[in-house]
Design an enzyme around this catalytic site. Structure first.
Site, PDB file in Angstrom:
ATOM      1  N   ASN A  72      -7.019  -0.226  -3.105  1.00 35.87           N
ATOM      2  CA  ASN A  72      -7.490   0.301  -4.393  1.00 35.87           C
ATOM      3  C   ASN A  72      -7.702  -0.891  -5.324  1.00 35.87           C
ATOM      4  OD1 ASN A  72      -7.855   1.513  -6.851  1.00 35.87           O
ATOM      5  ND2 ASN A  72      -5.791   2.404  -6.971  1.00 35.87           N
ATOM      6  N   SER A 131       3.449  -1.246  -4.706  1.00 42.24           N
ATOM      7  CA  SER A 131       3.901  -2.586  -4.336  1.00 42.24           C
ATOM      8  C   SER A 131       4.050  -2.789  -2.824  1.00 42.24           C
ATOM      9  CB  SER A 131       5.207  -2.949  -5.070  1.00 42.24           C
ATOM     10  OG  SER A 131       4.997  -2.975  -6.469  1.00 42.24           O
ATOM     11  N   HIS A 133      -5.009   9.698  -9.207  1.00 41.29           N
ATOM     12  CA  HIS A 133      -4.135   8.520  -9.277  1.00 41.29           C
ATOM     13  C   HIS A 133      -3.323   8.590 -10.580  1.00 41.29           C
ATOM     14  CE1 HIS A 133      -2.863   4.350  -9.739  1.00 41.29           C
ATOM     15  NE2 HIS A 133      -3.063   4.210  -8.445  1.00 41.29           N
ATOM     16  N   LYS A 177      -8.997  -0.967  -8.224  1.00 40.89           N
ATOM     17  CA  LYS A 177      -8.901  -0.654  -9.662  1.00 40.89           C
ATOM     18  C   LYS A 177     -10.053  -1.321 -10.418  1.00 40.89           C
ATOM     19  CE  LYS A 177      -4.008   0.030  -8.974  1.00 40.89           C
ATOM     20  NZ  LYS A 177      -2.657   0.058  -9.508  1.00 40.89           N
ATOM     21  N   GLU A 222      -2.668   6.481 -12.767  1.00 44.31           N
ATOM     22  CA  GLU A 222      -3.322   5.857 -13.930  1.00 44.31           C
ATOM     23  C   GLU A 222      -4.350   6.805 -14.534  1.00 44.31           C
ATOM     24  OE1 GLU A 222      -4.435   2.235 -11.944  1.00 44.31           O
ATOM     25  OE2 GLU A 222      -2.311   1.704 -11.801  1.00 44.31           O
ATOM     26  N   GLY A 238       2.443  -1.613  -9.091  1.00 46.21           N
ATOM     27  CA  GLY A 238       2.143  -2.853  -9.805  1.00 46.21           C
ATOM     28  C   GLY A 238       3.370  -3.552 -10.377  1.00 46.21           C
ATOM     29  N   GLU A 290       2.978   7.953  -4.474  1.00 46.44           N
ATOM     30  CA  GLU A 290       3.035   6.699  -5.220  1.00 46.44           C
ATOM     31  C   GLU A 290       3.996   6.848  -6.401  1.00 46.44           C
ATOM     32  OE1 GLU A 290      -0.784   4.195  -4.535  1.00 46.44           O
ATOM     33  OE2 GLU A 290      -1.085   5.475  -6.281  1.00 46.44           O
TER      34      GLU A 290
HETATM   35  P1  PGA Z   1       0.101  -1.641  -6.199  1.00 48.97           P
HETATM   36  O1  PGA Z   1      -0.831  -0.374  -6.613  1.00 48.97           O
HETATM   37  O2  PGA Z   1      -0.002  -1.785  -4.714  1.00 48.97           O
HETATM   38  O3  PGA Z   1      -0.481  -2.802  -6.952  1.00 48.97           O
HETATM   39  O4  PGA Z   1       1.489  -1.294  -6.629  1.00 48.97           O
HETATM   40  C1  PGA Z   1      -0.878   0.779  -5.818  1.00 48.97           C
HETATM   41  C2  PGA Z   1      -1.807   1.799  -6.436  1.00 48.97           C
HETATM   42  O5  PGA Z   1      -1.831   1.923  -7.667  1.00 48.97           O
HETATM   43  O6  PGA Z   1      -2.533   2.503  -5.711  1.00 48.97           O
END
Ligand code: PGA
Length: 265
Positions: free
Chosen positions: A14, A219, A100, A16, A102, A179, A173
Site C-alpha cells: 500500500n 509494521s 483502510h 499511500k 486512514e 506506521g 490492521e
Molecule cells: P505500515 O502500513 O506497514 O506502514 O504499518 C500498513 C497499512 O497501513 O496498510
C-alpha cells in the site's frame, strides 16, 4: 464440520500518498525483474490512483498485480471526485482496498460505506481487501472483539450480497501498529485472525470461511514477515512502509512464498 485447505498467500503493498508516475514505474520494474517467475503467492502494489495507468504499463504481463487504494460503490452519476469499480477494472486493477483505517479516520468511511464498496467490488470483478482493526484505546479497554466483530459483520454482509463471496480478502490492521514500528506479535495477530475466521464460519458457512483470506497489516517488515505469515490464519500481508522499496517488497514476497511452502506440506 470444518474443511482445511492451504489458502494462497497474498502480499499487497500500500503505497499511500507516495511517488509520482515515473518513480512508481521505476520501482515496479525493479520488483518485476526480481519476481518475474514467482508463482507460489499472489502479490500486488497499490499506487496513488492517478498513477494506476502508468503502473499498469510497467507491470505488463508479470505475476505482479495492481490494487487501488479506494473505490466508490456507485457505478455512475453526480459523484464529483469519485471513481467506480469499472474505472479501476479498465485501468487493469485486480484488487481494491476498502475501508483502510486512514480512510475511516480522515475521509468519513463507515461500516456502511465499506459494506457497499465490498459488494460493488465483488459484483464488478474486483477483489476487495477490506480492512478492520482496533485503536490502541479500544485494545486497552478490552474492546478488540466487539470492534472487530462489528467491522467484519458489515463486510460479510456486503460480500454475501453477490455470488463471489469466497474471493473476499479481509485485512486485520490494528491501528496502533500502522506506521508505528510496533508490530502485533505473531501470537497477538493470530488470536484476532482466529476470531475473524470464527466469525466467517458463523456468518458465511464453513466452506466459504475456509477460503476467505485474512491478511495482516501494521509494521510488517522483512524481518518479522515469516513469523506472521507462518501462523495458521494469517494469509499474507497488507504492507505500507516496507513496500516502498523494491528490495524489501521482494523480501516480503519471498517470506510469503516460504510460508506458503510450509503450509502446503
Ligand atoms: P505500515 O502500513 O506497514 O506502514 O504499518 C500498513 C497499512 O497501513 O496498510
Amino acid at each position: 464440520m470444518t474443511f482445511k485447505m492451504a489458502r494462497r498467500l497474498l502480499v499487497c503493498g500500500n503505497w499511500k500518498l507516495h511517488y509520482l508516475a515515473a518513480q512508481s514505474q521505476e520501482i515496479i520494474q525493479k520488483i518485476v525483474s526480481q519476481i518475474g517467475q514467482e508463482t507460489k503467492v499472489d502479490k500486488a502494489i497499490a499506487p496513488v490512483a492517478t498513477v494506476l495507468w502508468a503502473a499498469h504499463k510497467a507491470i505488463s504481463n508479470s505475476s505482479l498485480k495492481l490494487a487501488a487504494q479506494n473505490v466508490y460503490f456507485e457505478s455512475k452519476g453526480a459523484f464529483t471526485g469519485e471513481w467506480s469499480v469499472a474505472h479501476l477494472v479498465e485501468l487493469g486493477c485486480t484488487y481494491a482496498i476498502c475501508g483502510h483505517s486512514e480512510r475511516r479516520q480522515f475521509f468519513g468511511e463507515t461500516d456502511e460505506t465499506v459494506c457497499r464498496k465490498v459488494e460493488a467490488c465483488l459484483n464488478g470483478g474486483l477483489t476487495p481487501i477490506a480492512c478492520v482493526g482496533e485503536s490502541l484505546a479500544e485494545r486497552q479497554a478490552g474492546r478488540v472483539e466487539e470492534v472487530v466483530t462489528r467491522q467484519v459483520s458489515a463486510i460479510v454482509k456486503g460480500a454475501l450480497s453477490g455470488p463471489h463471496a469466497t474471493q473476499l480478502v479481509i485485512a486485520y490492521e490494528p491501528i496502533w501498529a500502522i506506521g508505528t514500528g510496533q508490530t502485533a506479535s505473531p501470537e497477538q495477530a493470530q488470536e484476532v485472525h482466529a476470531l475473524i475466521r470464527l466469525l466467517l464460519h458463523q456468518q458465511m458457512g464453513d466452506t466459504t470461511a475456509e477460503q476467505v483470506r485474512i491478511v495482516y497489516g501494521g509494521s510488517v517488515k522483512p524481518d518479522n514477515a515469516l513469523g506472521l505469515f507462518s501462523k495458521p490464519d494469517i494469509d499474507g500481508g497488507l504492507v505500507g512502509g516496507a513496500s516502498l522499496e523494491a528490495d524489501s517488497f521482494v523480501a516480503l514476497v519471498r517470506s510469503a512464498a516460504l510460508a506458503q511452502e510450509q503450509k502446503s506440506l
